[in-house]
Design an enzyme around this catalytic site. Structure first.
Site, PDB file in Angstrom:
ATOM      1  N   GLY A  98       0.728  -1.157  -0.018  1.00  0.00           N
ATOM      2  CA  GLY A  98       0.070   0.022   0.208  1.00  0.00           C
ATOM      3  C   GLY A  98       1.071   1.277   0.156  1.00  0.00           C
ATOM      4  N   ASP A 260       4.232  -4.291  -7.557  1.00  0.00           N
ATOM      5  CA  ASP A 260       3.419  -2.955  -6.944  1.00  0.00           C
ATOM      6  C   ASP A 260       4.059  -1.916  -7.526  1.00  0.00           C
ATOM      7  OD1 ASP A 260       5.864  -4.072  -5.334  1.00  0.00           O
ATOM      8  OD2 ASP A 260       5.678  -2.432  -4.242  1.00  0.00           O
ATOM      9  N   ASN A 261       5.312  -2.057  -8.509  1.00  0.00           N
ATOM     10  CA  ASN A 261       5.768  -1.099  -9.121  1.00  0.00           C
ATOM     11  C   ASN A 261       5.635  -0.761 -10.658  1.00  0.00           C
ATOM     12  OD1 ASN A 261       6.956   0.022  -6.676  1.00  0.00           O
ATOM     13  ND2 ASN A 261       8.911  -0.832  -7.038  1.00  0.00           N
TER      14      ASN A 261
HETATM   15  P1  AMP Z   1       9.166   0.958  -2.917  1.00  0.00           P
HETATM   16  O1  AMP Z   1      10.269  -0.327  -2.920  1.00  0.00           O
HETATM   17  O2  AMP Z   1       9.699   2.133  -2.854  1.00  0.00           O
HETATM   18  O3  AMP Z   1       8.387   0.588  -4.224  1.00  0.00           O
HETATM   19  O4  AMP Z   1       8.355   0.605  -1.672  1.00  0.00           O
HETATM   20  C1  AMP Z   1       7.608  -0.675  -1.295  1.00  0.00           C
HETATM   21  C2  AMP Z   1       6.579  -0.361  -0.259  1.00  0.00           C
HETATM   22  O5  AMP Z   1       7.208  -0.046   0.784  1.00  0.00           O
HETATM   23  C3  AMP Z   1       5.545   0.603  -0.651  1.00  0.00           C
HETATM   24  O6  AMP Z   1       4.356  -0.084   0.101  1.00  0.00           O
HETATM   25  C4  AMP Z   1       5.938   1.786   0.084  1.00  0.00           C
HETATM   26  O7  AMP Z   1       4.931   2.615   0.411  1.00  0.00           O
HETATM   27  C5  AMP Z   1       6.637   1.216   1.137  1.00  0.00           C
HETATM   28  N1  AMP Z   1       7.715   2.109   1.753  1.00  0.00           N
HETATM   29  C6  AMP Z   1       8.875   2.352   1.142  1.00  0.00           C
HETATM   30  N2  AMP Z   1       9.335   3.337   1.958  1.00  0.00           N
HETATM   31  C7  AMP Z   1       8.893   3.702   3.075  1.00  0.00           C
HETATM   32  C8  AMP Z   1       8.875   4.419   3.955  1.00  0.00           C
HETATM   33  N3  AMP Z   1       9.985   5.195   4.365  1.00  0.00           N
HETATM   34  N4  AMP Z   1       7.721   4.492   5.057  1.00  0.00           N
HETATM   35  C9  AMP Z   1       6.687   3.948   4.717  1.00  0.00           C
HETATM   36  N5  AMP Z   1       6.496   3.128   3.780  1.00  0.00           N
HETATM   37  C10 AMP Z   1       7.581   2.842   2.933  1.00  0.00           C
HETATM   38 MG    MG Z   2       6.824   1.386  -4.983  1.00  0.00          MG
END
Ligand code: AMP
Ligand code: MG
Length: 493
Positions: A98, A260-261
């Site tokens: 999420g 999710d990306n």
């Molecule tokens: P990402 O690898 O950046 O696409 O993130 C994967 C998941 O981790 C997603 O659900 C992001 O919203 C969550 N996420 C990444 N960094 C953070 C953060 N600093 N605080 C909260 N959620 C994070």
């Molecule tokens: Mg992401």
């Protein structure tokens, strides 16, 4: 303070909002407010995106706008939400994820969703702090606009705002917010979420919403016996194939192609440890955390197909027939190579397909890989050769001169009798002079960390029109310095 007083303090950005994704109902998101970023300042702005949004001129001059885009003031008419999705990360089911740090203000009347990435914790933050660091925010901002400048589908970025508030990663860094803009931020993972939880009603509502809004043609075809969900899957798979062809042709490595990306609209989304290749290495891994090389440059087209398979699985309850779902993915296998060849042909200055194009393309890529020749510089110099006939700047890039000369001969034969000026112009428009190399981003980031944001603005201007010559800016189009190879970019952001 009364509710009324609070409302009158809302910032009017001059935008009109409509329910958009929020109309789907509370099963899909949580309403919440961003957490204010203390003492914010501007780091970078894209006037092109401001115009696209229809923001009034001088939009950034108001402190109210700065406060609204960093969560200190509510935005008039907006109903901020964080959406829920799940996904496969590095090939493994990760369960619920999420929007852990991106908060969507809403959708404008013109049909653009606006998100504040790094705007604080949400119910989906898991262990995270809801923040984004300045470093990765500048990278996302610049790369979104760079991709758009290259003509590659992408989410956009209006601005980066920074703060001296500390954020704890491997080191202490400072916080920032990227204001992101896209017609939709829906990901494959949104569908996987409701499928995995056997919530078929919500799954159908989501698919109907996305089809009606973004893929209406799926409703009016007889393909797959008029099964709109199968037609939808096929359309997503073809858009994804076209996107991947553009990534591969320009030498873009995403780095974290988790489901999710993956954008349901076939946009480049969630810029993290991405990299534009310097020396051409098909097996390049840009994400320091990707120890197995799952997301290596040459794996990307296959990974996208694997991700589409996850989407197909999620849509299966709606499609109703596994064979039909598999058939809907089939065209990826032809669209990707066709699109890729088309892009590469344009890079070679060729307008029409001919037999022998594939070996010509494969031949040059092999040579580039053998010599780890700088990918962007090679193509731009080849374009220059087509324009002025001087081959030395291109040949100088190769240690294997004989190999290059042999390839050049077949290239020249392919162009025999063609209009060189026309080909040169096509090549100039297909081979960018400027890409966001890691070291260029790094220099702008380090200056910004010292409160000099001029490097961000300079890079933005070059990257928005990367095919132009930009006299005087050759320093941004040169080989990477030695230290560039020591830059390590991980998932930490
Ligand atoms: P990402 O690898 O950046 O696409 O993130 C994967 C998941 O981790 C997603 O659900 C992001 O919203 C969550 N996420 C990444 N960094 C953070 C953060 N600093 N605080 C909260 N959620 C994070
Ligand atoms: Mg992401």
């Amino acid at each position: 303070m009364s509710l009324l007083a609070e409302d009158t303090e809302a910032a009017d950005l001059g935008l009109r909002w409509k329910p958009g994704f929020a109309a789907l109902g509370p099963a899909f998101f949580t309403e919440l407010r961003p957490t204010p970023l203390p003492d914010p300042y501007w780091v970078g702005r894209s006037e092109a995106v401001a115009r696209e949004l229809g923001l009034p001129t001088g939009w950034h001059e108001s402190k109210v706008t700065l406060a609204a885009l960093t969560g200190s003031l509510p935005v008039a008419g907006a109903r901020p939400i964080a959406t829920v999705y799940s996904g496969h990360q590095f090939g493994v089911w990760a369960g619920q994820l999420g929007d852990g740090r991106a908060i969507m203000l809403g959708e404008t009347e013109a049909g653009l969703e606006v998100q504040l990435k790094g705007a604080g914790r949400t119910p989906y933050s898991r262990g995270g702090d809801g923040r984004a660091v300045l470093r990765s925010s500048i990278r996302e901002f610049l790369c979104s606009e760079a991709m758009h400048g290259l003509g590659i589908p992408t989410t956009r970025a209006l601005c980066v705002t920074g703060s001296d508030a500390p954020v704890y990663r491997e080191e202490i860094e400072s916080a920032a917010v990227v204001t992101r803009v896209a017609p939709s931020f829906v990901r494959f993972g949104h569908f996987e979420h409701f499928a995995a939880n056997q919530r078929d009603e919500e799954l159908r509502a989501l698919a109907d919403y996305v089809i009606d809004r973004y893929y209406p043609a799926c409703r009016t075809t007889d393909r797959f016996g008029g099964n709109a969900y199968a037609v939808f899957l096929e359309a997503v798979s073809e858009r994804t194939a076209a996107l991947l062809a553009q990534w591969q042709a320009v030498g873009f490595c995403h780095g974290v192609m988790n489901t999710d990306n993956m954008s349901i609209l076939g946009l480049t989304i969630d810029y993290g440890p991405f990299q534009f290749l310097d020396g051409f290495d098909p097996r390049h891994i840009c994400n320091h955390s990707d120890t197995q090389g799952r997301y290596a440059f040459n794996q990307q087209p296959n990974v996208a197909y694997w991700n589409l398979f996850c989407l197909a699985q999620a849509l299966l309850p709606l499609i109703g027939d596994q064979e039909v779902a598999v058939a809907a993915l089939e065209s990826y296998k032809t669209v990707f190579p066709n699109e890729f060849e088309g892009r590469m042909r344009a890079k070679l200055g060729l307008t029409e397909a001919a037999e022998g194009d594939r070996p010509l393309i494969e031949g040059v890529l092999k040579l580039l890989a053998a010599g780890k020749v700088d990918y962007t510089i090679f193509w731009r110099r080849l374009s220059g050769y087509m324009a002025d006939g001087n081959v030395e700047p291109v040949r100088d890039l190769f240690l294997d001169r004989a190999g290059f000369d042999a390839w050049l001969l077949s290239f020249s034969q392919r162009h025999a009798g063609a209009d060189r000026a026309l080909a040169a112009e096509l090549m100039r428009r297909s081979n960018p002079k400027f890409v966001l190399r890691n070291h260029l981003g790094q220099q702008a980031i380090e200056a910004s960390q010292q409160k000099d944001h001029s490097g961000v603005a300079t890079l933005l201007a070059l990257l928005q029109t990367p095919f132009e010559e930009h006299p005087g800016a050759d320093a941004y189009a040169g080989f990477p310095p030695d230290w560039a190879s020591t830059i390590e970019i991980s998932c930490s952001s």
